[in-house]
Design a protein around this motif. Structure first.
Motif, PDB file in Angstrom:
ATOM      1  N   ASN A 157      -3.466  -4.477  12.160  1.00  0.00           N
ATOM      2  CA  ASN A 157      -4.397  -4.477  10.771  1.00  0.00           C
ATOM      3  C   ASN A 157      -4.268  -3.253  10.051  1.00  0.00           C
ATOM      4  N   SER A 158      -4.088  -2.377  10.399  1.00  0.00           N
ATOM      5  CA  SER A 158      -4.167  -0.848  10.276  1.00  0.00           C
ATOM      6  C   SER A 158      -2.926  -0.500   8.846  1.00  0.00           C
ATOM      7  N   TRP A 159      -2.213  -1.599   9.213  1.00  0.00           N
ATOM      8  CA  TRP A 159      -0.669  -1.534   8.440  1.00  0.00           C
ATOM      9  C   TRP A 159      -0.845  -2.418   7.860  1.00  0.00           C
ATOM     10  N   MET A 160      -1.200  -3.666   7.478  1.00  0.00           N
ATOM     11  CA  MET A 160      -2.081  -4.906   6.648  1.00  0.00           C
ATOM     12  C   MET A 160      -2.849  -3.654   5.384  1.00  0.00           C
ATOM     13  N   ASN A 161      -3.767  -2.978   5.952  1.00  0.00           N
ATOM     14  CA  ASN A 161      -4.400  -2.090   4.824  1.00  0.00           C
ATOM     15  C   ASN A 161      -3.877  -0.734   4.008  1.00  0.00           C
ATOM     16  N   THR A 162      -2.849   0.463   5.174  1.00  0.00           N
ATOM     17  CA  THR A 162      -2.166   0.778   4.659  1.00  0.00           C
ATOM     18  C   THR A 162      -1.095   1.219   5.099  1.00  0.00           C
ATOM     19  N   PRO A 163      -0.242   0.275   4.168  1.00  0.00           N
ATOM     20  CA  PRO A 163       1.566  -0.574   4.974  1.00  0.00           C
ATOM     21  C   PRO A 163       2.857   1.156   4.546  1.00  0.00           C
ATOM     22  N   ARG A 164       3.233   1.240   6.041  1.00  0.00           N
ATOM     23  CA  ARG A 164       3.792   2.241   5.768  1.00  0.00           C
ATOM     24  C   ARG A 164       4.913   2.228   6.810  1.00  0.00           C
ATOM     25  N   GLY A 165       6.274   3.436   6.916  1.00  0.00           N
ATOM     26  CA  GLY A 165       7.135   2.844   7.659  1.00  0.00           C
ATOM     27  C   GLY A 165       8.218   1.723   7.323  1.00  0.00           C
ATOM     28  N   PHE A 166       8.890   1.763   5.973  1.00  0.00           N
ATOM     29  CA  PHE A 166       9.503   0.775   5.353  1.00  0.00           C
ATOM     30  C   PHE A 166      10.324   0.947   4.037  1.00  0.00           C
ATOM     31  N   SER A 167      11.290   0.905   3.723  1.00  0.00           N
ATOM     32  CA  SER A 167      11.836   0.746   2.411  1.00  0.00           C
ATOM     33  C   SER A 167      11.916  -0.755   1.408  1.00  0.00           C
ATOM     34  N   LEU A 168      11.761  -0.930   0.208  1.00  0.00           N
ATOM     35  CA  LEU A 168      12.116  -2.337  -0.016  1.00  0.00           C
ATOM     36  C   LEU A 168      13.716  -2.085  -0.817  1.00  0.00           C
ATOM     37  N   ASP A 169      14.553  -3.393  -0.509  1.00  0.00           N
ATOM     38  CA  ASP A 169      15.589  -3.661  -1.394  1.00  0.00           C
ATOM     39  C   ASP A 169      15.003  -4.223  -2.562  1.00  0.00           C
ATOM     40  N   SER A 170      16.483  -4.230  -3.276  1.00  0.00           N
ATOM     41  CA  SER A 170      16.389  -4.666  -4.586  1.00  0.00           C
ATOM     42  C   SER A 170      15.845  -5.929  -4.927  1.00  0.00           C
ATOM     43  N   ALA A 171      15.708  -7.210  -4.120  1.00  0.00           N
ATOM     44  CA  ALA A 171      15.308  -8.297  -3.886  1.00  0.00           C
ATOM     45  C   ALA A 171      13.718  -8.079  -3.745  1.00  0.00           C
ATOM     46  N   GLY A 172      13.246  -6.555  -3.207  1.00  0.00           N
ATOM     47  CA  GLY A 172      11.220  -6.643  -2.726  1.00  0.00           C
ATOM     48  C   GLY A 172      11.371  -6.542  -1.240  1.00  0.00           C
ATOM     49  N   ASN A 173      12.563  -6.689  -0.195  1.00  0.00           N
ATOM     50  CA  ASN A 173      12.374  -7.819   0.988  1.00  0.00           C
ATOM     51  C   ASN A 173      12.341  -5.768   1.385  1.00  0.00           C
ATOM     52  N   PRO A 174      11.672  -5.794   3.155  1.00  0.00           N
ATOM     53  CA  PRO A 174      11.736  -4.529   3.845  1.00  0.00           C
ATOM     54  C   PRO A 174      12.626  -4.111   3.928  1.00  0.00           C
ATOM     55  N   VAL A 175      13.160  -2.345   4.417  1.00  0.00           N
ATOM     56  CA  VAL A 175      14.440  -2.295   4.884  1.00  0.00           C
ATOM     57  C   VAL A 175      14.686  -1.101   5.696  1.00  0.00           C
ATOM     58  N   ASP A 176      14.987  -0.500   6.402  1.00  0.00           N
ATOM     59  CA  ASP A 176      14.919   0.571   7.302  1.00  0.00           C
ATOM     60  C   ASP A 176      13.887   0.943   7.375  1.00  0.00           C
ATOM     61  N   VAL A 177      13.260  -0.166   8.296  1.00  0.00           N
ATOM     62  CA  VAL A 177      11.639  -0.033   8.942  1.00  0.00           C
ATOM     63  C   VAL A 177      11.949   1.152  10.407  1.00  0.00           C
ATOM     64  N   ASN A 178      10.787   2.350   9.983  1.00  0.00           N
ATOM     65  CA  ASN A 178      10.533   2.934  10.958  1.00  0.00           C
ATOM     66  C   ASN A 178       9.207   2.449  11.685  1.00  0.00           C
ATOM     67  N   ILE A 179       9.316   1.666  13.319  1.00  0.00           N
ATOM     68  CA  ILE A 179       8.394   1.257  13.753  1.00  0.00           C
ATOM     69  C   ILE A 179       7.190   2.737  13.655  1.00  0.00           C
ATOM     70  N   TRP A 180       7.628   3.529  14.032  1.00  0.00           N
ATOM     71  CA  TRP A 180       6.365   4.773  14.482  1.00  0.00           C
ATOM     72  C   TRP A 180       5.831   4.741  13.550  1.00  0.00           C
ATOM     73  N   LYS A 181       6.031   5.270  12.615  1.00  0.00           N
ATOM     74  CA  LYS A 181       4.926   4.953  11.113  1.00  0.00           C
ATOM     75  C   LYS A 181       4.622   3.516  10.820  1.00  0.00           C
ATOM     76  N   ALA A 182       4.975   3.012  10.876  1.00  0.00           N
ATOM     77  CA  ALA A 182       4.236   1.470  10.651  1.00  0.00           C
ATOM     78  C   ALA A 182       3.225   1.292  11.545  1.00  0.00           C
ATOM     79  N   ILE A 183       3.554   1.763  12.758  1.00  0.00           N
ATOM     80  CA  ILE A 183       1.930   1.815  14.243  1.00  0.00           C
ATOM     81  C   ILE A 183       1.457   2.540  13.647  1.00  0.00           C
ATOM     82  N   PHE A 184       1.269   3.882  13.493  1.00  0.00           N
ATOM     83  CA  PHE A 184       0.846   5.010  13.490  1.00  0.00           C
ATOM     84  C   PHE A 184       0.481   5.035  11.856  1.00  0.00           C
TER      85      PHE A 184
END
Length: 498
Positions: A157-184
Motif C-alpha cells: 500500500n505504501s508503494w501505491m502511495n509513493t511508488p519507487r524502485g523502478f524505471s519506465l521503458d518507452s512504452a511506459g512499462n516498469p523495468v530495472d526493478v529494485n525490490i528493496w526500494k519498492a518495499i521501503f
C-alpha cells in the motif's frame, strides 16, 4: 454534486461496482485485522503474567483468548483471501503492469499467514499437552508473524502511495526493478508504525470493552478485572504514542503527497496562513460551507509556522486530483479519526491518573461506559484511516503513474454488481456465524465457571480442567463415569473449555 455525476459519466461502467465491491470487502476485512495483528501479543502478555505470578485466572483468560484468536484467524484468512483475488479480478491493469514491482508484499503476507496458522495450531494444541514454559516459548513467534503479515500489505500500500524502485521503458512499462526500494518507500515507515500501533490500540480497547460491559452488569470478580486491565493498559499506553505517530504521518503526507494533504484539509488554493476546517464541505467552485474554521492552524500544524505554504488542489489539473466530493469524504474521514484519537487520549489519561493516584482500577461507571464505547470508536477510526488513505489518493491507483480507470477490469458491470450482491450475502453469513460462535463460547465458558464455583457437574467431579492449572496431564475419568456430552472422553471436554 454535478462534478461527481460528470466524473461518474466519464468513467468506465465497471468503475462503480468494482470500487463498491473492493470497498465493502476491505471495510469488512479490516474489522478483523486488529485482533489478528495485536491479539496474539496481548494474549502472550497475559500468558506470561500468569506464568510469572502463578495466576490461574490469567492462564484461564489466556487460554480462552487463544480460542478466540483461532476463530478470528480462520475468518480473517477467508476475507483476506477474497481481497487478494479481487486485486487480480477487479484491477488487472494494476497487477498486469505493476505486479512485478510491488507484488512481493503480497508474497510476504501469504507466508506470514501460513506461519501464523501453524503457530496458532501449536499454541492451541499445547495447552495441557506441553510443559508450561515450552508452550509459552513456542508461542513467542506468534506476534512476529502477525507483524510480518502487516509488513507485507503495508509495503504494497505504501508503494501505491509513493511508488519507487523502478524505471519506465518507452512504452511506459516498469523495468530495472529494485525490490528493496519498492518495499521501503518514503511512506512505508510512517504508514507501518502508524498501522501497527493502531492495531494495538484497537484490539486493546475492543477486548477491554467486553469486560467493561461485564463490569457494568455487576461482574466485578478478578476474572473480569484482569480481563479488562491487561488489554486496556496496552491500549492506554499506545494511545498517546499513536496520536504522535498520526501527527507525524500527516506531516509526511504534506511533504510526499501534497495533493492528498490538500484533499484531507480541503485546501483549494496554494497559500500561506491557511485556516484549519473541522469538518465542513468543499464545493466544486472551491468554496467551503459548514464546519468550524480556525485561522492559520493548518499552516501551523503542517510546518510549525503560520508562514508555511500549503499546496492546494488547484495546483494540479482537475483530472489529476480528487474532486470536491472525494476531497470532502477524505476530509471528514480524517477529522473523525482525529476526533476519536483525541478522545481516546483523554480516556487513557483518565485511566493513568486514577492508577497513579490510587493504584487501582477506576470505579466510576462513566469510565467503564466510555471504555465500552472506545472499542467501537477505535474500529471506526481504523476504517476512517483507510478511507483517508484510499480516497485521498484519487484518481490514482498508483500515485502519479496509473489512474484507477486504467486499472479496472473489462468485465461487464452487471456481472460485477451480481458478484457484489453475492459477496454481501456470503459476508453477512460469515460474520453472523462468527458472532454466533463467539456468543456460544461465551455462554459455555460462563456455565463452566458457574459449575466450578458450585463444585457440581461433570467438569467439577471428573476433571475440573481450570481449577488448578491448564498444564499437565488430564485426570482420568472415574470408573463408571459417562463421558461428557459433545465428546468422547475427558480430552474433548477439556478442549471444550479453552
Amino acid at each position: 454534486m454535478h462534478t461527481t455525476l460528470q466524473v461518474l459519466a466519464d468513467a468506465p461502467a465497471q468503475m462503480l461496482p468494482a470500487r463498491s465491491l473492493m470497498a465493502f470487502t476491505l471495510a469488512s476485512h479490516i474489522i478483523l485485522v486488529p485482533l489478528g495483528v495485536a491479539l496474539p501479543l496481548i494474549t502472550l502478555i497475559l500468558h506470561g503474567y500468569g506464568l510469572r505470578r502463578g495466576d490461574r485466572t490469567a492462564l484461564l483468560l489466556a487460554r480462552r483468548w487463544s480460542a478466540v484468536m483461532a476463530v478470528q484467524f480462520a475468518i480473517g484468512v477467508v476475507t483476506g483471501t477474497v481481497l487478494s483475488f479481487e486485486f487480480g479480478l477487479l484491477w488487472p491493469g494494476l497487477m498486469g503492469r505493476w505486479g512485478d514491482v510491488f507484488g512481493i508484499g503480497f508474497g510476504v503476507e501469504a507466508w506470514a499467514f501460513f506461519l501464523e496458522a501453524v503457530l496458532i495450531a501449536i499454541y492451541l494444541y499445547g495447552w495441557r499437552r506441553l510443559p508450561a514454559r515450552t508452550h509459552f516459548v513456542l508461542a513467542l513467534p506468534l506476534p512476529a508473524t502477525a507483524l510480518l503479515g502487516a509488513f507485507g500489505i503495508l509495503a504494497a500500500n505504501s508503494w501505491m502511495n509513493t511508488p519507487r524502485g523502478f524505471s519506465l521503458d518507452s512504452a511506459g512499462n516498469p523495468v530495472d526493478v529494485n525490490i528493496w526500494k519498492a518495499i521501503f518507500t518514503p511512506m512505508f515507515g510512517p504508514q507501518y508504525w502508524h498501522f501497527v500501533v493502531a492495531m494495538l490500540v484497537t484490539a486493546g480497547y475492543v477486548v477491554a470493552g467486553v469486560y467493561a460491559m461485564g463490569w457494568l452488569r455487576g461482574r466485578r470478580d478478578r476474572y473480569h478485572r484482569l480481563g479488562f486491565a491487561i488489554p486496556f493498559t496496552v491500549a492506554a499506553v499506545c494511545t498517546p504514542v499513536q496520536f504522535m505517530l498520526g501527527d507525524s504521518i500527516a506531516r509526511q503526507v504534506f511533504h510526499k503527497q501534497p495533493v492528498k494533504f490538500a484533499a484531507m484539509e480541503i485546501v483549494w488554493k496554494t497559500d500561506t496562513h491557511m485556516p484549519e476546517y473541522l469538518f465542513g464541505r468543499l464545493h466544486p467552485d472551491g468554496s467551503i460551507s459548514g464546519g468550524i474554521k480556525i485561522p492559520q492552524l493548518d499552516s501551523i500544524l503542517a510546518g510549525f509556522s503560520p508562514d508555511t505554504r500549503v499546496t492546494g488542489l488547484t495546483s494540479v489539473p482537475a483530472d489529476q486530483r480528487p474532486n470536491a466530493t472525494q476531497a470532502t469524504i477524505a476530509h471528514w474521514a480524517f477529522d473523525i479519526m482525529v476526533v476519536i484519537g483525541s478522545l481516546l487520549v483523554v480516556l487513557a489519561l483518565w485511566y493513568a491518573l486514577i492508577w497513579w493516584r490510587r493504584r487501582r482500577l477506576p470505579a466510576s461507571p462513566w469510565f467503564y461506559r466510555c471504555a465500552a464505547v472506545a472499542g467501537v470508536a477505535s474500529v471506526v477510526a481504523v476504517e476512517c484511516g483507510w478511507i483517508t488513505t484510499e480516497v485521498g489518493r484519487q484518481p490514482w491507483i498508483v500515485y502519479e503513474n496509473m489512474r484507477v480507470a486504467e486499472a479496472v477490469t473489462s468485465t461487464r458491470s452487471s456481472t460485477l454488481w451480481t458478484m457484489f450482491g453475492l459477496v454481501v450475502v456470503v459476508y453477512v453469513f460469515i460474520f453472523g456465524s462468527f458472532l454466533a460462535i463467539l456468543l456460544r463460547m461465551r455462554t459455555r465458558w460462563r456455565l463452566a465457571d458457574e459449575e466450578d464455583k458450585a463444585g457440581t457437574g461433570a467438569r467439577a467431579t471428573t476433571e475440573a480442567p481450570e481449577t488448578d492449572t491448564p498444564y499437565g496431564p488430564r485426570p482420568p475419568v472415574p470408573s463408571g463415569a459417562a463421558p461428557p456430552s459433545g465428546g468422547d472422553g475427558p480430552s474433548s471436554s477439556a478442549e471444550g473449555r479453552p
